[in-house]
Enzyme design. Structure first.
Site, PDB file in Angstrom:
ATOM      1  N   ARG A 122       0.853  -1.185   0.000  1.00 46.00           N
ATOM      2  CA  ARG A 122       0.000   0.000   0.000  1.00 46.00           C
ATOM      3  C   ARG A 122       0.889   1.234   0.000  1.00 46.00           C
ATOM      4  NH1 ARG A 122      -3.586  -2.104  -1.940  1.00 46.00           N
ATOM      5  NH2 ARG A 122      -5.776  -2.222  -1.320  1.00 46.00           N
ATOM      6  N   HIS A 165       0.333   0.244 -10.641  1.00 38.79           N
ATOM      7  CA  HIS A 165      -0.517  -0.694  -9.905  1.00 38.79           C
ATOM      8  C   HIS A 165      -0.827  -1.933 -10.755  1.00 38.79           C
ATOM      9  CE1 HIS A 165      -2.979  -0.514  -6.031  1.00 38.79           C
ATOM     10  NE2 HIS A 165      -3.002  -1.770  -6.428  1.00 38.79           N
ATOM     11  N   GLU A 201      -3.245   7.008  -4.096  1.00 43.06           N
ATOM     12  CA  GLU A 201      -4.332   6.069  -4.371  1.00 43.06           C
ATOM     13  C   GLU A 201      -5.178   5.740  -3.141  1.00 43.06           C
ATOM     14  OE1 GLU A 201      -3.070   2.896  -7.526  1.00 43.06           O
ATOM     15  OE2 GLU A 201      -1.481   3.044  -6.029  1.00 43.06           O
TER      16      GLU A 201
END
Length: 333
Positions: free
Chosen positions: A240, A295, A269
């Site tokens: 993350r 991503h 994000e």
């Protein structure tokens, strides 16, 4: 004839998944060109929907739920759900489901690729060739190899174990830090050694944080943690974005204490976090010792097809009155 429940798919998905959805609901989805609807576009279509099939680009909070009073289930085609307020969904009687397993293998593969790319300076070398700065071999772009390196994994869940399995062929030492240790037999099978977080940072040539985003893990790899890194180490983030303090990473790269940074995920994000940045720091984008992908962790066509189908199956379960297989909440009805 009874009306079929309306399900909004927020992003382009495979025709097989749409055909499956059409068997029990009225699917509404972008297409045929690949794309993702904005929050406003989703809300416009979801006001009368019973179900949503969402992706990483989406976020759901209480305000969103209030605008969609007929919702019964939100099926996320992803594993990490920090962009979705599970408690708010439960309060409003909405199931929230995820996919705990399907992303693991392709994400572990990408982690290996990014690690090698940043250690061997692949992007800079690629730019040199494409820019005409190559007339045959020269003693340039000397990087580091994995053989003999110590790789530190923060978090030894499914993804951490899948990565350790794939690292077994690279002649590396794998250390991990996790408050929940693996059982000794599993540690031996994977060939990994448990350490404290501080010891792991100090002894690892490559560090990979594979942690969910929580209050405790946000900014875990900050300036203070980076000072504990072994000089010349590399950092690879495929978990993350906000687990890493990107500005602190830029400082460490510029100071030369961090040899390189690779990432597939970015703080911008993490939609529901207050104060999140709205872009990747320019200092990171411009630094030649960085490698970035947009991503791509699960961006394997066959995997994404199965993810869409699996998310659609959970929609069907919820809309038929069953508990979805991978619900992360328990809405009171």
């Amino acid at each position: 004839m009874a009306r079929l429940p309306r399900v909004v798919v927020t992003h382009w998905t495979h025709p097989e998944a749409l055909a499956y959805l059409a068997g029990f609901c009225e699917p509404v989805a972008p297409g045929p060109a690949p794309g993702v609807w904005s929050r406003a576009e989703v809300l416009d279509r979801a006001a009368t929907a019973e179900g949503l099939l969402v992706c990483m680009a989406d976020s759901v909070d209480d305000e969103f739920l209030a605008a969609c009073p007929r919702l019964r289930v939100i099926s996320a085609a992803l594993k990490g759900y920090d962009n979705f307020d599970a408690e708010a969904c439960a309060r409003r009687g909405v199931w929230l489901t995820i996919l705990p397993d399907l992303l693991t293998e392709p994400t572990a593969e990408l982690a290996i690729g990014l690690t090698i790319a940043v250690m061997r300076q692949v992007p800079a070398a690629d730019r040199a060739v494409r820019g005409g700065d190559f007339a045959g071999w020269r003693p340039r772009f000397y990087g580091a190899g994995l053989a003999g390196a110590t790789v530190g994994i923060l978090g030894m869940g499914r993804l951490g174990q899948a990565l350790a399995e794939r690292l077994a062929g690279f002649s590396v030492t794998v250390r991990y830090a996790d408050p929940r240790p693996l059982d000794p037999e599993r540690e031996r099978a994977l060939g990994v050694h448990r350490s404290s977080t501080t010891e792991l940072l100090r002894r690892s040539d490559v560090v990979l944080p594979l942690l969910p985003l929580t209050r405790q893990t946000r900014g875990l790899i900050d300036a203070r943690a980076l000072r504990e890194f072994k000089p010349g180490a590399y950092l690879v983030n495929i978990g993350r974005g906000s687990v890493v303090d990107e500005e602190a990473v830029a400082d460490a790269l510029e100071a030369g204490t961090l040899a390189g940074y690779a990432a597939d995920v970015f703080a911008m994000e993490d939609w529901l976090l207050p104060g999140r940045p709205d872009r990747i720091p320019a200092r990171l984008l411009e630094n030649p010792r960085t490698v970035f992908t947009p991503h791509l962790g699960s961006a394997v066509d066959g995997v994404r097809r199965e993810m869409s189908l699996a998310a659609a199956r959970q929609l069907r379960q919820a809309l038929s009155g069953q508990r979805p297989d991978h619900a992360v909440n328990d809405p009171a009805r």
